[in-house]
Design an enzyme around this catalytic site. Structure first.
Site, PDB file in Angstrom:
ATOM      1  N   PHE A  49     -13.097 -24.899  17.729  1.00 46.13           N
ATOM      2  CA  PHE A  49     -12.163 -25.821  17.100  1.00 46.13           C
ATOM      3  C   PHE A  49     -12.405 -25.922  15.593  1.00 46.13           C
ATOM      4  O   PHE A  49     -12.556 -27.005  15.041  1.00 46.13           O
ATOM      5  CB  PHE A  49     -12.208 -27.210  17.755  1.00 46.13           C
ATOM      6  CG  PHE A  49     -11.778 -27.192  19.186  1.00 46.13           C
ATOM      7  CD1 PHE A  49     -10.438 -27.316  19.515  1.00 46.13           C
ATOM      8  CD2 PHE A  49     -12.703 -27.015  20.202  1.00 46.13           C
ATOM      9  CE1 PHE A  49     -10.042 -27.284  20.846  1.00 46.13           C
ATOM     10  CE2 PHE A  49     -12.312 -26.977  21.529  1.00 46.13           C
ATOM     11  CZ  PHE A  49     -10.978 -27.104  21.854  1.00 46.13           C
ATOM     12  N   HIS A  50     -12.450 -24.756  14.946  1.00 43.73           N
ATOM     13  CA  HIS A  50     -12.600 -24.721  13.496  1.00 43.73           C
ATOM     14  C   HIS A  50     -12.197 -23.350  12.967  1.00 43.73           C
ATOM     15  O   HIS A  50     -11.980 -22.413  13.722  1.00 43.73           O
ATOM     16  CB  HIS A  50     -14.034 -25.057  13.075  1.00 43.73           C
ATOM     17  CG  HIS A  50     -15.062 -24.079  13.551  1.00 43.73           C
ATOM     18  ND1 HIS A  50     -15.713 -24.228  14.750  1.00 43.73           N
ATOM     19  CD2 HIS A  50     -15.545 -22.947  12.989  1.00 43.73           C
ATOM     20  CE1 HIS A  50     -16.564 -23.227  14.909  1.00 43.73           C
ATOM     21  NE2 HIS A  50     -16.487 -22.428  13.847  1.00 43.73           N
ATOM     22  N   ALA A  51     -12.087 -23.281  11.659  1.00 52.33           N
ATOM     23  CA  ALA A  51     -11.886 -22.027  10.933  1.00 52.33           C
ATOM     24  C   ALA A  51     -12.902 -22.010   9.803  1.00 52.33           C
ATOM     25  O   ALA A  51     -13.504 -23.032   9.470  1.00 52.33           O
ATOM     26  CB  ALA A  51     -10.465 -21.947  10.375  1.00 52.33           C
ATOM     27  N   HIS A  96     -10.378 -20.802  15.663  1.00 48.25           N
ATOM     28  CA  HIS A  96     -10.816 -20.231  16.938  1.00 48.25           C
ATOM     29  C   HIS A  96     -11.428 -21.297  17.839  1.00 48.25           C
ATOM     30  O   HIS A  96     -12.041 -22.246  17.377  1.00 48.25           O
ATOM     31  CB  HIS A  96     -11.777 -19.057  16.728  1.00 48.25           C
ATOM     32  CG  HIS A  96     -12.943 -19.354  15.841  1.00 48.25           C
ATOM     33  ND1 HIS A  96     -12.836 -19.474  14.470  1.00 48.25           N
ATOM     34  CD2 HIS A  96     -14.238 -19.549  16.134  1.00 48.25           C
ATOM     35  CE1 HIS A  96     -14.023 -19.720  13.956  1.00 48.25           C
ATOM     36  NE2 HIS A  96     -14.890 -19.784  14.944  1.00 48.25           N
TER      37      HIS A  96
END
Length: 134
Positions: A49-51, A96
């Site tokens: 839950f991040h980029a 992702h």
């Protein structure tokens, strides 16, 4: 064009077993500065839950499987990572998430740089806004 970029990872071996080598600037498209892995993930608990603003990563399940969700702010794709010679590249500015970890999953991640919290985008709306303004 697919967001999912698979690497050409060769499996070596014979009847004794297999060997898979991951090498800087050869089958890994960058110099590896950090290696980490996820294991013993709780059932039903997704991760990621991040980029990253600048970091590039390669992810491979060396054991078990998980569902990788990839998003460039316009398109979303999913792929099962379920064999140790199927590795994907997660480029910078790609959101992702990892879901549906098997109980025996070991997800290995190779990173192009050291950990830097300032490189993370952890809010999806902020990520989409940055993609729009790029």
């Amino acid at each position: 064009m697919s967001l999912i970029k698979f690497l050409d990872i060769k499996t070596l071996g014979d009847e004794r077993g297999h060997l898979i080598a991951l090498e800087n600037d050869k089958n890994i498209p960058f110099a590896i500065k950090r290696v980490y892995y996820l294991t013993d993930t709780q059932p039903g608990v997704p991760r990621g839950f991040h980029a990253h603003k600048e970091l590039t990563q390669v992810a491979v399940c060396v054991s078990g499987r998980c569902l990788m969700k990839i998003d460039d702010g316009h398109t979303q794709e999913e792929v099962w990572l379920d064999v140790p010679d199927k590795a994907i590249v997660i480029e910078k500015m790609i959101w992702h998430e990892m879901h549906e970890f098997s109980s025996d999953c070991v997800l290995l991640v190779l990173a192009s740089d050291f950990y830097d919290e300032q490189d993370y985008i952890r809010n999806y709306e902020v990520f989409v806004e940055q993609v729009k303004n790029a």
